[in-house]
Design a protein around this motif. Structure first.
Motif, PDB file in Angstrom:
ATOM      1  N   ASP A  51      -2.173  12.232  -1.567  1.00  0.00           N
ATOM      2  CA  ASP A  51      -2.473  10.906  -2.124  1.00  0.00           C
ATOM      3  C   ASP A  51      -2.488   9.786  -1.090  1.00  0.00           C
ATOM      4  O   ASP A  51      -2.187   8.641  -1.411  1.00  0.00           O
ATOM      5  CB  ASP A  51      -1.477  10.557  -3.243  1.00  0.00           C
ATOM      6  N   THR A  52      -2.850  10.083   0.155  1.00  0.00           N
ATOM      7  CA  THR A  52      -2.995   9.016   1.156  1.00  0.00           C
ATOM      8  C   THR A  52      -4.411   8.955   1.711  1.00  0.00           C
ATOM      9  O   THR A  52      -4.713   8.080   2.525  1.00  0.00           O
ATOM     10  CB  THR A  52      -2.020   9.222   2.336  1.00  0.00           C
ATOM     11  N   SER A  53      -5.286   9.883   1.280  1.00  0.00           N
ATOM     12  CA  SER A  53      -6.650   9.898   1.812  1.00  0.00           C
ATOM     13  C   SER A  53      -7.564  10.634   0.836  1.00  0.00           C
ATOM     14  O   SER A  53      -7.109  11.438   0.022  1.00  0.00           O
ATOM     15  CB  SER A  53      -6.683  10.588   3.185  1.00  0.00           C
ATOM     16  N   ALA A  54      -8.869  10.317   0.916  1.00  0.00           N
ATOM     17  CA  ALA A  54      -9.884  11.029   0.134  1.00  0.00           C
ATOM     18  C   ALA A  54     -11.174  11.049   0.949  1.00  0.00           C
ATOM     19  O   ALA A  54     -11.373  10.220   1.845  1.00  0.00           O
ATOM     20  CB  ALA A  54     -10.115  10.365  -1.217  1.00  0.00           C
ATOM     21  N   CYS A  55     -12.036  12.008   0.648  1.00  0.00           N
ATOM     22  CA  CYS A  55     -13.273  12.125   1.429  1.00  0.00           C
ATOM     23  C   CYS A  55     -14.463  12.343   0.506  1.00  0.00           C
ATOM     24  O   CYS A  55     -14.312  12.714  -0.659  1.00  0.00           O
ATOM     25  CB  CYS A  55     -13.182  13.271   2.438  1.00  0.00           C
ATOM     26  N   ASP A  79      -8.374   5.926   4.476  1.00  0.00           N
ATOM     27  CA  ASP A  79      -6.993   5.959   4.965  1.00  0.00           C
ATOM     28  C   ASP A  79      -6.238   4.865   4.213  1.00  0.00           C
ATOM     29  O   ASP A  79      -6.360   3.681   4.535  1.00  0.00           O
ATOM     30  CB  ASP A  79      -6.966   5.711   6.477  1.00  0.00           C
ATOM     31  N   ARG A  80      -5.471   5.273   3.201  1.00  0.00           N
ATOM     32  CA  ARG A  80      -4.817   4.300   2.315  1.00  0.00           C
ATOM     33  C   ARG A  80      -3.818   3.435   3.079  1.00  0.00           C
ATOM     34  O   ARG A  80      -3.798   2.211   2.923  1.00  0.00           O
ATOM     35  CB  ARG A  80      -4.101   5.047   1.187  1.00  0.00           C
ATOM     36  N   ASP A  81      -2.993   4.038   3.918  1.00  0.00           N
ATOM     37  CA  ASP A  81      -1.941   3.289   4.606  1.00  0.00           C
ATOM     38  C   ASP A  81      -2.485   2.346   5.673  1.00  0.00           C
ATOM     39  O   ASP A  81      -1.894   1.304   5.957  1.00  0.00           O
ATOM     40  CB  ASP A  81      -0.938   4.260   5.235  1.00  0.00           C
ATOM     41  N   GLU A  82      -3.625   2.702   6.288  1.00  0.00           N
ATOM     42  CA  GLU A  82      -4.214   1.863   7.335  1.00  0.00           C
ATOM     43  C   GLU A  82      -5.255   0.888   6.776  1.00  0.00           C
ATOM     44  O   GLU A  82      -5.872   0.135   7.541  1.00  0.00           O
ATOM     45  CB  GLU A  82      -4.866   2.741   8.412  1.00  0.00           C
ATOM     46  N   HIS A  83      -5.483   0.913   5.449  1.00  0.00           N
ATOM     47  CA  HIS A  83      -6.468   0.020   4.810  1.00  0.00           C
ATOM     48  C   HIS A  83      -7.835   0.141   5.493  1.00  0.00           C
ATOM     49  O   HIS A  83      -8.499  -0.862   5.781  1.00  0.00           O
ATOM     50  CB  HIS A  83      -5.995  -1.437   4.854  1.00  0.00           C
ATOM     51  N   THR A  84      -8.241   1.369   5.736  1.00  0.00           N
ATOM     52  CA  THR A  84      -9.432   1.627   6.545  1.00  0.00           C
ATOM     53  C   THR A  84     -10.314   2.686   5.902  1.00  0.00           C
ATOM     54  O   THR A  84      -9.823   3.614   5.265  1.00  0.00           O
ATOM     55  CB  THR A  84      -9.028   2.105   7.971  1.00  0.00           C
ATOM     56  N   VAL A  85     -11.639   2.526   6.081  1.00  0.00           N
ATOM     57  CA  VAL A  85     -12.615   3.545   5.691  1.00  0.00           C
ATOM     58  C   VAL A  85     -13.336   3.990   6.959  1.00  0.00           C
ATOM     59  O   VAL A  85     -13.842   3.156   7.720  1.00  0.00           O
ATOM     60  CB  VAL A  85     -13.636   3.001   4.671  1.00  0.00           C
ATOM     61  N   TYR A  86     -13.359   5.300   7.210  1.00  0.00           N
ATOM     62  CA  TYR A  86     -14.028   5.849   8.388  1.00  0.00           C
ATOM     63  C   TYR A  86     -15.333   6.525   7.953  1.00  0.00           C
ATOM     64  O   TYR A  86     -15.368   7.272   6.975  1.00  0.00           O
ATOM     65  CB  TYR A  86     -13.155   6.887   9.100  1.00  0.00           C
ATOM     66  N   ASP A 109     -10.887  -7.656   4.524  1.00  0.00           N
ATOM     67  CA  ASP A 109      -9.862  -8.189   3.620  1.00  0.00           C
ATOM     68  C   ASP A 109     -10.066  -7.721   2.192  1.00  0.00           C
ATOM     69  O   ASP A 109      -9.127  -7.754   1.379  1.00  0.00           O
ATOM     70  CB  ASP A 109      -9.877  -9.722   3.669  1.00  0.00           C
ATOM     71  N   GLN A 110     -11.296  -7.290   1.847  1.00  0.00           N
ATOM     72  CA  GLN A 110     -11.569  -6.817   0.490  1.00  0.00           C
ATOM     73  C   GLN A 110     -11.119  -5.364   0.287  1.00  0.00           C
ATOM     74  O   GLN A 110     -11.161  -4.871  -0.839  1.00  0.00           O
ATOM     75  CB  GLN A 110     -13.064  -6.931   0.196  1.00  0.00           C
ATOM     76  N   ILE A 111     -10.714  -4.704   1.362  1.00  0.00           N
ATOM     77  CA  ILE A 111     -10.305  -3.298   1.280  1.00  0.00           C
ATOM     78  C   ILE A 111      -8.807  -3.201   1.536  1.00  0.00           C
ATOM     79  O   ILE A 111      -8.343  -3.358   2.668  1.00  0.00           O
ATOM     80  CB  ILE A 111     -11.076  -2.436   2.305  1.00  0.00           C
ATOM     81  N   LYS A 112      -8.037  -2.970   0.479  1.00  0.00           N
ATOM     82  CA  LYS A 112      -6.591  -2.831   0.578  1.00  0.00           C
ATOM     83  C   LYS A 112      -6.181  -1.544  -0.148  1.00  0.00           C
ATOM     84  O   LYS A 112      -6.405  -1.398  -1.330  1.00  0.00           O
ATOM     85  CB  LYS A 112      -5.878  -4.030  -0.052  1.00  0.00           C
ATOM     86  N   GLU A 113      -5.593  -0.626   0.595  1.00  0.00           N
ATOM     87  CA  GLU A 113      -5.217   0.694   0.087  1.00  0.00           C
ATOM     88  C   GLU A 113      -6.426   1.405  -0.528  1.00  0.00           C
ATOM     89  O   GLU A 113      -6.446   1.715  -1.724  1.00  0.00           O
ATOM     90  CB  GLU A 113      -4.080   0.611  -0.925  1.00  0.00           C
ATOM     91  N   PRO A 114      -7.469   1.675   0.271  1.00  0.00           N
ATOM     92  CA  PRO A 114      -8.626   2.412  -0.263  1.00  0.00           C
ATOM     93  C   PRO A 114      -8.214   3.823  -0.645  1.00  0.00           C
ATOM     94  O   PRO A 114      -7.469   4.476   0.077  1.00  0.00           O
ATOM     95  CB  PRO A 114      -9.614   2.399   0.911  1.00  0.00           C
ATOM     96  N   TRP A 115      -8.737   4.299  -1.790  1.00  0.00           N
ATOM     97  CA  TRP A 115      -8.307   5.615  -2.268  1.00  0.00           C
ATOM     98  C   TRP A 115      -9.523   6.466  -2.584  1.00  0.00           C
ATOM     99  O   TRP A 115     -10.115   7.068  -1.706  1.00  0.00           O
ATOM    100  CB  TRP A 115      -7.406   5.454  -3.486  1.00  0.00           C
TER     101      TRP A 115
END
Length: 580
Positions: free
Chosen positions: A464-468, A481-488, A503-509
């Motif tokens: 529950d900290t990442s999805a692809c 990456d939920r903890d890093e507030h990042t989408v790769y 700033d619009q991306i916080k805890e992406p899941w």
């Protein structure tokens, strides 16, 4: 020659000891002037061994007084810095860039700071401000990606022009030969004359197109190399090195973008045609007199050139229906839908992680089917008209009939723990891992596993900290990456990645691919679904009528999305209409 970043030393190690020889550490500033002066001090901030005279600047200049000086004899070696390949060096003085002039927006070495910026009000050390901005790196990479795509458009145009040119030239001979039956001699001469001129024009034009294509290939290579450098520095360099790289690369990227834009503005359509005159002069005159037509050679540029940069459509969402997921009589806990997907006929299949169930909903979000599992499911994907695959301890394949009866077909067992899952093609899945440095893998429908050719960072994602998800049209993998507030966004072909922070991306899941290859991401803390372009630009953010959106899926015809939430005591499942 001493390694960059270390002082020049004369050693008396046990292997080459000579009686009377003592260890000497030379002053680095003096050495750069071909002077041999013994160093008395080491400045950890300047990262230099210095003699008494050179180190005295620390007492005469206010902004250097907080540097830490120690006796040179107490410092035997210095830690080797990450090799920036000259990017962290001052172009004028060939010294390490340590300062940044905020007044003039310039990087400075110690000499620049003293000589050229002594009257400036704000000259600060890079290491104190290096962590301020993290968005420039992503912006540079997005711009470089756009440069690559524009250059590829130029190459595509050149190839198309070459094919059209070859086709036009072939048509010349065919058109001429249809007339040659009536006037064999004249048209033999005509063919030779026209073909000579056309081939001459073709050779000249192909040379021009080859040069265009070569230039664009160089632009692509430069952009790819720059992206790799940015990734390398981001992963291995210090914050100061990252700041320096971003500042120095910005001018190069702007210049590269300008060059590609100029190439795009000079795109031309090349055509060759031949038209016969209404009358043919058959008098025996030189070929130039009785050629029954005229060869036309020309370049043409469309009057209204459409921009090559594609416009990413912004999707609009409208809520159709919503249901609360409360605990019912046969539930052990409040339901948590950790996986969603649409069957081809529009039915929605979900998995309830807390109560170990697979559930089927119709277009009104009415439950029409249920199946009890023996484990806590993580995610689900529709494989065909009547089959789904569920990740958990292993991967289970379940049959879902048209009448909503669910039965277990088979199970594939693995050592790797898999969480998120989506289809790659008709025979393979793309799956996200748990607690594994191979963040995303490929699994066949028969259970065979293999890895992508991607250099993933050396970290692991707990449950529950990442999805692809996978972008089939462009061969890209998207990882949250939920903890890093990042989408790769990983490009499989070039083994490069775009880092999306906003700033619009916080805890992406949860994440899914929408229309026009856009990316839809659940932003858990902003209670929104964020739309991202395939190149990494944040396009829009839709506020949902639910707290903490968790997972999202898109229907096969791209007209609907379903979203589940993970708010304790207020979990929902919503169906939304998607318009673009």
């Amino acid at each position: 020659m001493a390694e960059k970043g270390s002082g020049n030393m004369e050693n008396n190690s046990s292997d080459n000891a000579v009686p009377g020889r003592t260890e000497q550490i030379l002053c680095q500033p003096c050495s750069s002037k071909d002077k041999q002066t013994v160093a008395d001090a080491f400045c950890s901030t300047c990262d230099e061994f210095q003699c008494t005279e050179c180190s005295s600047v620390h007492t005469t200049h206010a902004f250097l007084r907080n540097h830490k000086l120690v006796n040179a004899k107490e410092v035997k070696t210095k830690q080797a810095a990450f090799d920036m390949k000259g990017l962290d060096q001052c172009d004028e003085h060939q010294k390490v860039l340590e300062f940044f002039c905020e007044d003039e927006n310039q990087l400075c070495c110690s000499t620049c700071a003293i000589v050229a910026h002594r009257k400036c009000h704000s000259v600060v050390e890079i290491q104190n401000i290096a962590g301020r901005s993290l968005s420039t790196r992503s912006e540079l990479k997005v711009k470089l990606q756009e440069v690559k795509e524009k250059a590829e458009k130029v190459i595509e145009n050149s190839k198309s022009s070459e094919e059209q040119l070859n086709q036009d030239v072939k048509e010349l001979s065919l058109k001429i030969r249809r007339m040659r039956d009536n006037v064999i001699k004249m048209f033999d001469d005509l063919e030779i004359s026209v073909a000579k001129d056309a081939d001459s024009f073709k050779t000249e034009t192909l040379n021009k197109l080859t040069r265009k294509r070569s230039n664009s290939e160089i632009h692509i290579a430069d952009a790819t190399k720059s992206i790799a450098t940015i990734d390398n520095v981001h992963q291995n360099g210090t914050p100061s090195q990252q700041f320096i790289l971003e500042h120095k690369m910005k001018r190069q990227v702007d210049e590269l973008s300008s060059n590609v834009d100029k190439e795009c503005q000079r795109l031309e359509t090349v055509t060759v045609s031949f038209d016969f005159d209404e009358t043919l002069r058959l008098i025996p005159l030189p070929i130039s007199y009785y050629v029954p037509g005229q060869l036309t050679l020309k370049y043409s540029v469309p009057e209204a050139v459409k921009p090559i940069t594609t416009v990413d459509p912004i999707v609009k969402l409208t809520t159709i229906t919503s249901i609360d997921r409360k605990q019912t009589g046969d539930d052990v806990e409040e339901p948590l839908y950790s996986g969603l997907d649409f069957l081809p006929d529009g039915r929605l299949v979900t998995v309830d992680n807390k109560n170990k169930k697979c559930l089927i909903y119709n277009e009104k979000l009415e439950k029409v089917g249920s199946f009890q599992l023996s484990y806590k499911p993580q995610c689900v994907v529709a494989v065909s008209e009547e089959e789904v695959a569920i990740t958990g301890i292993n991967i289970d394949f379940l049959r879902v009939s048209k009448s909503n009866e669910i039965t277990l077909n088979r199970t594939c067992k693995f050592q790797t723990k898999y969480e998120s899952i989506c289809l790659k093609d008709e025979r393979h899945f793309v799956v996200g891992t748990q607690d594994d440095t191979r963040h995303v893998r490929i699994v066949s429908l028969s259970g065979e596993e293999k890895d992508f050719s991607i250099n993933f960072p050396n970290k692991k994602y707990p449950v529950d900290t990442s999805a692809c998800t996978y972008m089939r049209n462009s061969d890209k993998v998207v990882l949250t990456d939920r903890d890093e507030h990042t989408v790769y966004i990983y490009d499989i072909k070039s083994n490069t990645r775009v880092v999306v922070k906003d700033d619009q991306i916080k805890e992406p899941w949860g994440v899914a691919v929408g229309p026009s290859n856009c990316i839809l991401v659940c932003s858990n803390q902003t209670h929104t679904v964020v739309q991202i372009s395939p190149t990494g630009r944040v396009l829009s953010s839709y506020k949902l009528d639910m707290k903490h959106p968790y997972k999202v899926c898109v229907s096969k015809n791209k007209s609907l999305i379903a979203v589940s939430s993970n708010l304790n005591g207020g979990r929902k499942l919503q169906l939304l209409k998607l318009v673009y």
